[in-house]
Design an enzyme around this catalytic site. Structure first.
Site, PDB file in Angstrom:
ATOM      1  N   HIS A 100      11.808 -18.618   1.461  1.00  0.00           N
ATOM      2  CA  HIS A 100      10.446 -19.045   1.137  1.00  0.00           C
ATOM      3  C   HIS A 100      10.412 -20.458   0.561  1.00  0.00           C
ATOM      4  O   HIS A 100       9.343 -21.072   0.492  1.00  0.00           O
ATOM      5  CB  HIS A 100       9.825 -18.061   0.146  1.00  0.00           C
TER       6      HIS A 100
ATOM      7  N   ARG B  32       8.926 -22.862   2.907  1.00  0.00           N
ATOM      8  CA  ARG B  32       7.462 -22.729   2.948  1.00  0.00           C
ATOM      9  C   ARG B  32       6.852 -23.456   1.749  1.00  0.00           C
ATOM     10  O   ARG B  32       5.846 -24.161   1.893  1.00  0.00           O
ATOM     11  CB  ARG B  32       7.109 -21.242   2.942  1.00  0.00           C
TER      12      ARG B  32
ATOM     13  N   ARG C 228       6.284 -18.191   7.613  1.00  0.00           N
ATOM     14  CA  ARG C 228       7.179 -17.245   6.958  1.00  0.00           C
ATOM     15  C   ARG C 228       8.380 -16.979   7.859  1.00  0.00           C
ATOM     16  O   ARG C 228       8.300 -17.095   9.086  1.00  0.00           O
ATOM     17  CB  ARG C 228       6.447 -15.937   6.675  1.00  0.00           C
TER      18      ARG C 228
ATOM     19  N   TYR D 104       0.353 -24.403  -5.655  1.00  0.00           N
ATOM     20  CA  TYR D 104       1.096 -25.608  -5.286  1.00  0.00           C
ATOM     21  C   TYR D 104       0.551 -26.855  -5.971  1.00  0.00           C
ATOM     22  O   TYR D 104       1.251 -27.857  -6.074  1.00  0.00           O
ATOM     23  CB  TYR D 104       1.090 -25.790  -3.767  1.00  0.00           C
TER      24      TYR D 104
ATOM     25  N   HIS E 290      -3.056 -18.470   4.340  1.00  0.00           N
ATOM     26  CA  HIS E 290      -3.474 -17.753   3.136  1.00  0.00           C
ATOM     27  C   HIS E 290      -4.916 -17.284   3.289  1.00  0.00           C
ATOM     28  O   HIS E 290      -5.788 -18.048   3.685  1.00  0.00           O
ATOM     29  CB  HIS E 290      -3.388 -18.662   1.904  1.00  0.00           C
TER      30      HIS E 290
ATOM     31  N   LYS F  53       0.564 -11.891   8.639  1.00  0.00           N
ATOM     32  CA  LYS F  53       0.351 -10.623   7.947  1.00  0.00           C
ATOM     33  C   LYS F  53      -0.926  -9.957   8.453  1.00  0.00           C
ATOM     34  O   LYS F  53      -1.897 -10.632   8.783  1.00  0.00           O
ATOM     35  CB  LYS F  53       0.237 -10.858   6.440  1.00  0.00           C
TER      36      LYS F  53
END
Length: 300
Positions: free
Chosen positions: A246, A249, A150, A281, A272, A174
């Site tokens: 993004h 990414r 990110r 994806y 993730h 995160k």
């Protein structure tokens, strides 16, 4: 909203900022969603957060539907308010969570936008110069494309996080989760050139700090600064549309899957928590296969 409500909101924002370590954008959305609820409460003469009941929550959701918010926005607002009231219950400020039983509208699947390989080559071409800024931009683009991290994670990379011998970076993601990401020979070469040459020239004693990427003043680059750099690149490359950070990414994940990487590996590389976040994806790659088939099969 009365002073008590504002105090509760302030406490909640501190909680998600310090304990949950949410990004500035996530915090901004939470605050806006809760303040929007406060406006609704004023309209309905609900003077306290304790006064909001399930019926009121249903009415609030109905009004949102009538204003034709997107399903994604509706789902986010419900999630924000549900988390807010969960926090209030934890702090024993309210007894019930009126948003707990609201069913969230199903989100439309939005296929992520990404760059094709020839488009990436054009982006690399525009930062192939020898100036300090060109070398910094090339290293920045190489790292974002090579790792899929990110933009906020990229801005926070320090020199000690990088291992140029093993081509890895320690990334703080995160929720303060750390993970190791891998990069290849192109990114390694670009990083070495930038660190050993350009970064030293951009830096000065007054701005001594450990962060990897710096602006022209030598201070740490910001997320907004990275976004500006990427948009400038896309303009110079004469690509249509604006680049959202993004997209790199998305491009990283899509290119890996298109070239045979398995979903679990991509999930781990992206950081993730849930496989469902990565599975979006697969729709991109299926669309890619469909377009390839229609373009090349003689009886398509």
């Amino acid at each position: 909203m009365d002073l008590f409500g504002k105090t509760c909101l302030h406490s909640f924002i501190e909680y998600i900022q310090i304990e949950k370590n949410y990004s500035e954008y996530t915090i901004q959305y939470y605050q806006e969603d809760i303040e929007h609820l406060f406006l609704f409460m004023n309209e309905q003469n609900l003077h306290s957060l304790k006064d909001v009941e399930y019926f009121d929550a249903r009415l609030y959701l109905t009004q949102l539907f009538e204003k034709e918010y997107s399903r994604a926005t509706l789902a986010r607002k419900i999630s924000s308010l549900r988390s807010f009231y969960k926090f209030l219950m934890r702090e024993q400020i309210v007894d019930d969570n009126p948003f707990a039983l609201l069913s969230q509208p199903k989100k439309h699947l939005r296929v992520p936008k990404f760059f094709y390989e020839e488009e990436m080559e054009k982006l690399f071409d525009v930062c192939s110069g020898t100036s300090e800024i060109d070398q910094r931009n090339k290293a920045l683009l190489e790292i974002l494309y090579a790792t899929g991290i990110r933009v906020s994670e990229c801005a926070n990379i320090t020199l000690k996080d990088i291992d140029l011998d093993f081509d890895t970076i320690l990334v703080k993601g995160k929720g303060r989760k750390e993970r190791i990401v891998i990069f290849g020979s192109f990114a390694n070469e670009a990083l070495k050139t930038y660190i050993n040459e350009s970064r030293q020239r951009l830096m000065n004693k007054a701005h001594d700090h450990p962060y990897l990427f710096v602006n022209y003043r030598g201070t740490p680059i910001t997320v907004r600064g990275i976004r500006h750099i990427l948009n400038t690149m896309i303009e110079k490359a004469a690509l249509t549309g604006k680049m959202h950070p993004h997209m790199l990414r998305h491009t990283f994940a899509t290119h890996l899957l298109n070239n045979g990487a398995d979903l679990r590996t991509v999930q781990e590389l992206l950081g993730h928590a849930n496989l469902s976040s990565t599975q979006v994806y697969t729709h991109v790659t299926k669309e890619h296969l469909r377009k390839t088939y229609l373009s090349h099969h003689p009886r398509a």
